[in-house]
Design an enzyme around this catalytic site. Sequence first.
Site, PDB file in Angstrom:
ATOM      1  N   GLU A 168       0.572   5.252  -1.858  1.00 56.56           N
ATOM      2  CA  GLU A 168       0.300   6.376  -1.255  1.00 56.56           C
ATOM      3  C   GLU A 168       1.394   7.611  -1.729  1.00 56.56           C
ATOM      4  OE1 GLU A 168      -1.799   5.303   3.030  1.00 56.56           O
ATOM      5  OE2 GLU A 168       0.369   4.902   2.968  1.00 56.56           O
ATOM      6  N   LEU A 169       2.639   6.951  -1.455  1.00 57.03           N
ATOM      7  CA  LEU A 169       3.866   7.977  -1.783  1.00 57.03           C
ATOM      8  C   LEU A 169       3.608   8.394  -3.195  1.00 57.03           C
ATOM      9  CD1 LEU A 169       6.494   6.288   0.264  1.00 57.03           C
ATOM     10  CD2 LEU A 169       4.828   7.827   1.113  1.00 57.03           C
TER      11      LEU A 169
ATOM     12  N   VAL B 192       0.897  -1.116  -0.219  1.00 58.33           N
ATOM     13  CA  VAL B 192       0.088   0.102  -0.078  1.00 58.33           C
ATOM     14  C   VAL B 192       0.862   1.281   0.008  1.00 58.33           C
ATOM     15  CG1 VAL B 192      -1.837   1.282   1.269  1.00 58.33           C
ATOM     16  CG2 VAL B 192      -1.893  -1.304   1.061  1.00 58.33           C
ATOM     17  N   CYS B 193       1.900   0.931   0.707  1.00 60.79           N
ATOM     18  CA  CYS B 193       3.041   2.349   0.894  1.00 60.79           C
ATOM     19  C   CYS B 193       3.278   3.001  -0.394  1.00 60.79           C
ATOM     20  CB  CYS B 193       4.018   2.032   1.686  1.00 60.79           C
ATOM     21  SG  CYS B 193       3.796   1.490   3.214  1.00 60.79           S
ATOM     22  N   PRO B 194       3.696   2.245  -1.445  1.00 61.14           N
ATOM     23  CA  PRO B 194       4.064   2.846  -2.760  1.00 61.14           C
ATOM     24  C   PRO B 194       3.192   3.725  -3.617  1.00 61.14           C
ATOM     25  CG  PRO B 194       4.227   0.469  -3.036  1.00 61.14           C
ATOM     26  CD  PRO B 194       4.009   0.788  -1.522  1.00 61.14           C
TER      27      PRO B 194
END
Length: 187
Positions: free
Chosen positions: A50-51, A46-48
Amino acid sequence: MSLIGTKVKPFKAKAYKNGEFIDVTDESLLGQWSVFCFYPADFSFVCPTELEDLQNHYEELKKLGVEVYSISTDTHYTHKGWHDSSETIGKIQYAMIGDPSQTISRNFEVLNEKEGLADRGTFIIDPDGVIQAVEINADGIGRDASTLINKIKAAQYVRNNPGEVCPAKWQEGAETLKPSIDLVGKI
């Protein structure tokens, strides 16, 4: 105790930004609006997304006088490795702060002690280094930078217009409220 209205606690960290390692401190935040976007880990799922979403809105955020900082408990070296190996993360132009000591994550009360990773926390910080908004999501729930922009515009409006507040779903240019005894029970 809520972090709203509190000053960012002192910190010093290394970050990766635009091909360089830089130092970032609490003093770096003064004089501008800042967004701290905590996320669990590099090389994750999920992190990439969002970034990348933050990067897609970065120019608009900069036009609002906002600097963006992403933060995880990884090192600044790991951030560089991720930046160099991921097409998605390779687009990022804002600072990616390493917090391997977990100091910043603890200061912002987003450290999951059991995992040693940061929760998904978003913080809007005013030019005086005071936290104006906090959003914390469960690990599986990604964030949307477009809603962040509306919150920043509202925070900036309230700062620049003492005595006025922004109602729900407020958009730039819309009416605001002036709290007074005359409004009690009329909204």
